[in-house]
Design an enzyme around this catalytic site. Structure first.
Site, PDB file in Angstrom:
ATOM      1  CG  ASP A 172      -1.824  -1.214   1.270  1.00 15.38           C
ATOM      2  OD1 ASP A 172      -2.257  -1.676   0.208  1.00 15.38           O
ATOM      3  OD2 ASP A 172      -2.067  -1.730   2.386  1.00 15.38           O
ATOM      4  CG  HIS A 199      -2.848  -5.354   3.139  1.00 12.61           C
ATOM      5  ND1 HIS A 199      -2.222  -4.417   2.335  1.00 12.61           N
ATOM      6  CD2 HIS A 199      -2.615  -6.561   2.557  1.00 12.61           C
ATOM      7  CE1 HIS A 199      -1.629  -5.032   1.332  1.00 12.61           C
ATOM      8  NE2 HIS A 199      -1.857  -6.326   1.417  1.00 12.61           N
TER       9      HIS A 199
END
Length: 338
Positions: A172, A199
């Site tokens: 990310d 996530h």
């Protein structure tokens, strides 16, 4: 030597293949034969802080070991098959777990839960038995649930140390830097973004207001950028047309985090990056695992940093993140308790 030189210039600011720290160690990859495991094994073979690379999978790991073992770096490599898990883990200081089934078109991370939850639980039981002091890096999705599964499994075995368990959310962070650089026209090394939360989907919260270039992105441009960071994995799944998910970029991101941890374990100070760990930041709201900037040290987690000042829009993202993240965490814990 061109290939190795090229690899070492991938991301200088992350010091992906830094050799400043003298210590070297044994790293085990559980799931080394898979789409993430193979490129991850390759990148870790080039990592100078790795002395031994132990590759395990129910099938394919000896072949991967033989292949990457020909690379002219100092580390030794050995592959292990389905009935050799204990041997693969013996003496490992760091255990990276990408094992599991990949995400397919139309499949959410939550859809992966039942299969991957069982795989991760069983591997965690083996770690508890053979390498209870190892540092565990969890890649297997859904990370928001698999990390609590590992924590509960280790707790049942009486060996859980929250300083040594990490959910790898580095992809990310990598995506945020890359996507912002495309807007700003800067090199990605100049556009780092702290990404907090979890996530998957709405649990991914990029703090663009804390970035020199990100804070200038507003309005519809901001909304589109946030959505792309949160759902960047969907781009890869769609582009691969049913043939896989984000494996290569995930392997790269996992190597960035592994390198950071190895440097910290070797005594380097000031190693800070986001990771999904047992955290007090939102514990009062029932969210006891959370990704935020963490300083790594010789024992693993050294310090968990507060979120810091955020914009009104980012506060709304956090408020949307927390209930979903709480649900994901509880689902993981319930799986182990069932």
């Amino acid at each position: 030597m061109f290939a190795r030189t090229a690899l070492r210039t991938l991301r200088p600011q992350a010091r992906l293949f830094s050799s400043s720290a003298p210590a070297r160690t044994k790293v085990a990859v559980l799931g080394a034969g898979g789409g993430i495991g193979q490129p991850l094994s390759l990148l870790l073979k080039v990592e100078p802080l790795v002395t031994q690379l132990s590759l395990y999978d129910i099938r394919g790991a000896p072949g991967v070991a033989a292949d990457v073992g020909h690379i002219d770096t100092a580390s030794t490599v050995r592959g292990y098959t389905a009935d050799q898990l204990d041997q693969a883990l013996d003496g490992a200081k760091v255990v990276v777990i990408p094992a599991g089934v990949p995400r397919k078109p139309g499949m959410t991370r939550d859809d992966l839960f039942n299969t991957n939850a069982s795989i991760v639980r069983d591997l965690a039981q083996a770690v508890a038995r053979v390498a209870p002091e190892a540092h565990l890096l969890i890649i297997s999705n859904p990370v928001n649930s698999t990390v609590p599964i590992v924590a509960e499994t280790l707790s049942k075995a009486g060996v859980f140390d929250p300083r040594r368990l990490f959910g790898v959310t580095t992809l990310d962070v990598v995506r945020a830097a890359r996507f912002l650089s495309e807007i700003s026209g800067q090199d990605p090394t100049a556009t780092p973004v702290t990404v907090v939360g979890g996530h998957s989907g709405v649990t991914i919260v990029p703090l663009l207001s804390q970035s020199n270039f990100g804070k200038s992105v507003t309005g519809e441009g901001w909304s589109k950028l946030v959505h792309r960071i949160q759902y960047g994995g969907d781009e890869v799944v769609a582009a691969k047309d049913g043939a896989g998910s984000a494996t290569l970029s995930m392997a790269y991101a996992a190597t960035v985090f592994t390198n950071a941890l190895l440097r910290a374990l070797a005594g380097e100070e000031g190693v800070v990056l986001p990771t999904f760990v047992k955290s007090p930041l939102y514990e009062s709201e029932g969210v006891d695992f959370f990704s935020s900037n963490v300083e790594l040290g010789p024992e693993g987690v050294k310090k968990i940093f507060p979120i810091g000042q955020v914009s009104e829009e980012e506060q709304k993202l956090i408020e949307a993140c927390l209930p979903e993240l709480k649900k994901n965490i509880e689902k993981g814990k319930a799986f182990v308790s069932a």
